[in-house]
Design an enzyme around this catalytic site. Structure first.
Site, short mmCIF file in Angstrom:
data_model
loop_
_atom_site.label_atom_id
_atom_site.label_comp_id
_atom_site.label_asym_id
_atom_site.label_seq_id
_atom_site.Cartn_x
_atom_site.Cartn_y
_atom_site.Cartn_z
CB ALA A 395 12.24 -50.70 0.87
CB CYS A 396 16.24 -47.79 2.97
SG CYS A 396 17.20 -48.66 1.71
#
Length: 434
Positions: A395-396
C-alpha cells in the site's frame, strides 16, 4: 444473513458501487455483483464482514476484514498484494455516494440480525484515543518509547529477511530500477555522508539510528559516529554489528531519547526516517534542539516521508490503519512546512530533493524479499502479522506512485554569525555527486 426481509449482499454492494463497475463479487449468501469475467474477483466469505463495516465504516473495518479473512481476492499473494491494490484503486470512479435512505435501509438490514461483537485482530494496537486515556500522550518520551517498541522491537530476524543485509529501513537510492536493493541502500548511505561532507576524526550524531547502518558506514570512513534509538532490540543488534566490524573506537550506539543527548558541537547531525515519529507540532522544538547540537558551520541532513499537501494545523498526517497496525502516533507534514521549521530554527537550507520514486522501488524490493522468505516470516511473527506487513509495504509503494506521499532530504548548515568567508563555510555549489 438471509431471510426474506434482509438485503442480499449484492444489494448492499450496489449501494456503494455503480452497476458497471469492473469487479465481480461473490458473497456467502449466494448473491453476486458484477460480470463473471471481470479481472478483479472478490469473495466475501463471512457475514462478519458486514458487522465489521457497520461498526467501522472506514478503512479499519476493511483492514480488519482482510486481515481476518472475511474476504479474499482471486490471485492475491499475501506477501505482495500490490497488483490487487492497483485494481481496487481503479474502482474509485465507480464509487457512488448512497442516499440517507439507502444507508438507513442497509444498517437496518444488518442490525436486524442482532448486535454482534466484532473481532479485533491480535496484531491491532489501541487507537490514539485509547492510548491517550492510558496516559500515553503522543510524542512525550514515555509514549515515544512505547510506540517505537511496538514497531521496531517486533523481531530483528523478521526485519532482516525483508530488509536484506543492509538492515536499512528507509528509502534507498537507485541508479536504475534494476539496481539491487543492497547496492541502492549503500548508495543512500553514501549520499547522506557525501552531503554532510565529514572528514576522518569529525563527529556525527545519528538520531533514530535503527540497527546502526549509518553509524557503521560513517565509522568505516573514519568518522566518530554516535547513534541513538529508543529500541533496545535495535541497539543490541547494532552493538554486536559494531563489534563484528571492529569499529568500537569510532562507533557507539545508545538506547537514548534524542532530547537527552548530553554532547554538543557535532560536526554533523543526521535524522533518517526519524521525523515521522516526532509529530508535526513538535518539529520546531526538534530542529531547535538540532541547532544546539551542531557546531557553527556544521551540517544537518534530515530525510523523511512527507505528504503532498498541507493539512490543517494539529491534524495528524497519517491514516488509521498505519496508526493501529504499524506506526502508532505517526505524523507527516508537507515539505514546505518542514523547510520552514528548519529555517526558523536558524539553519540555512542549502539543498532539498524529492526521492519519491526511489521509495516506491525500495518498497517493491521489500515485498519481494517478504515473498521469498514467506514461510520463515510467518513462523517468526505469525500469519496475521506477516499478512499485515505485506499489505502495509504494498500500500505504501502504491501511495508513493500515486503521489499521496513523498520523501525528502533537506541539507542545512548552521551559519557562523561571526562572518567567516563563504569558502570557509561551505562551497559555493553542491559538493557531492548527485
Amino acid at each position: 444473513m438471509g431471510n426474506g426481509k434482509s438485503m442480499k449482499v449484492s444489494e448492499m454492494i450496489g449501494t456503494f458501487l455503480e452497476p458497471d463497475a469492473p469487479v465481480r463479487i461473490d458473497a456467502f449468501d449466494g448473491s453476486s455483483f458484477g460480470p463473471s469475467d471481470a479481472d478483479l474477483q472478490i469473495s466475501i466469505t463471512s457475514p462478519k464482514m458486514m458487522y465489521q463495516l457497520v461498526h467501522n465504516p472506514n478503512e479499519i473495518g476493511v483492514a480488519r476484514s482482510y486481515i481476518l479473512g472475511y474476504f479474499d481476492i482471486k490471485g492475491i499473494d499475501y506477501a505482495d498484494p500490490y497488483p490487487q491494490l492497483r485494481q481496487l484503486v481503479a474502482l474509485s470512479p465507480y464509487v457512488r455516494k448512497p442516499s440517507p435512505a439507502e444507508l438507513a435501509r442497509l444498517a437496518a438490514a444488518v442490525l436486524s440480525h442482532g448486535i454482534h461483537k466484532v473481532e479485533v485482530p491480535e496484531s491491532e494496537g489501541p487507537s490514539r484515543f485509547e492510548r491517550i486515556t492510558h496516559g500515553l500522550i503522543p510524542h512525550t518520551e514515555k509514549a515515544d518509547s512505547e510506540t517505537v517498541s511496538f514497531h521496531y522491537d517486533l523481531s530483528n530476524e523478521f526485519y532482516s529477511r525483508f530488509l536484506g543485509p543492509s538492515m536499512t529501513y528507509t528509502c534507498a537510492v537507485f541508479d536504475t530500477p534494476e539496481t539491487s536493493l543492497d547496492v541502492a541502500q549503500q548508495r543512500k548511505l553514501d549520499l547522506v555522508l557525501d552531503k554532510l561532507d565529514l572528514k576522518p576524526g569529525q563527529r556525527l550524531l545519528d538520531i533514530g539510528c535503527g540497527w546502526g547502518s549509518m553509524v557503521i558506514a560513517a565509522a568505516r570512513r573514519g568518522i566518530k559516529a554516535l547513534g541513538v534509538s529508543l529500541s533496545r532490540e535495535q541497539i543490541e543488534y547494532g552493538q554486536e554489528w559494531i563489534r563484528r566490524e571492529g569499529l568500537e573506537d569510532l562507533a557507539e550506539l545508545r538506547v537514548m531519547d534524542y532530547r537527552e543527548v548530553p554532547e554538543r558541537d557535532f560536526d554533523g547531525v543526521c535524522s533518517i526516517g526519524m521525523m515521522e515519529h516526532v509529530g508535526a507540532k513538535n518539529y520546531q522544538h526538534y530542529f531547535n534542539e538540532m541547532f544546539k547540537l551542531v557546531k557553527p558551520m556544521g551540517r544537518l541532513l534530515n530525510h523523511q516521508i512527507t505528504i503532498s499537501h498541507n493539512r490543517p494545523n494539529g491534524r495528524p498526517g497519517t491514516d488509521e490503519f498505519l496508526d493501529r497496525y504499524i506506526f502508532p502516533d505517526g505524523d507527516l507534514a508537507s515539505p514546505g512546512f518542514i523547510e520552514s521549521r528548519i529555517h526558523d530554527a536558524g539553519f540555512n537550507v542549502v539543498h532539498q530533493e524529492n526521492l519519491r520514486q526511489h521509495y516506491a522501488l525500495t518498497l517493491h524490493n521489500w515485498n519481494r524479499n517478504l515473498k521469498a522468505n514467506w514461510d520463515a516470516e510467518v513462523a517468526e511473527v505469525g500469519f496475521e502479522r506477516a499478512k499485515v506487513y505485506g499489505l502495509y509495504l504494498a500500500a505504501c509503494a502504491l501511495n508513493f506512485e500515486l503521489d499521496g506521499i513523498q520523501v525528502h532530504q533537506f541539507l542545512a548548515v548552521k551559519p557562523d554569525r561571526e562572518g567567516h568567508p563563504m569558502g570557509d563555510w561551505y562551497p559555493l555549489r553542491p559538493w557531492w555527486k548527485g
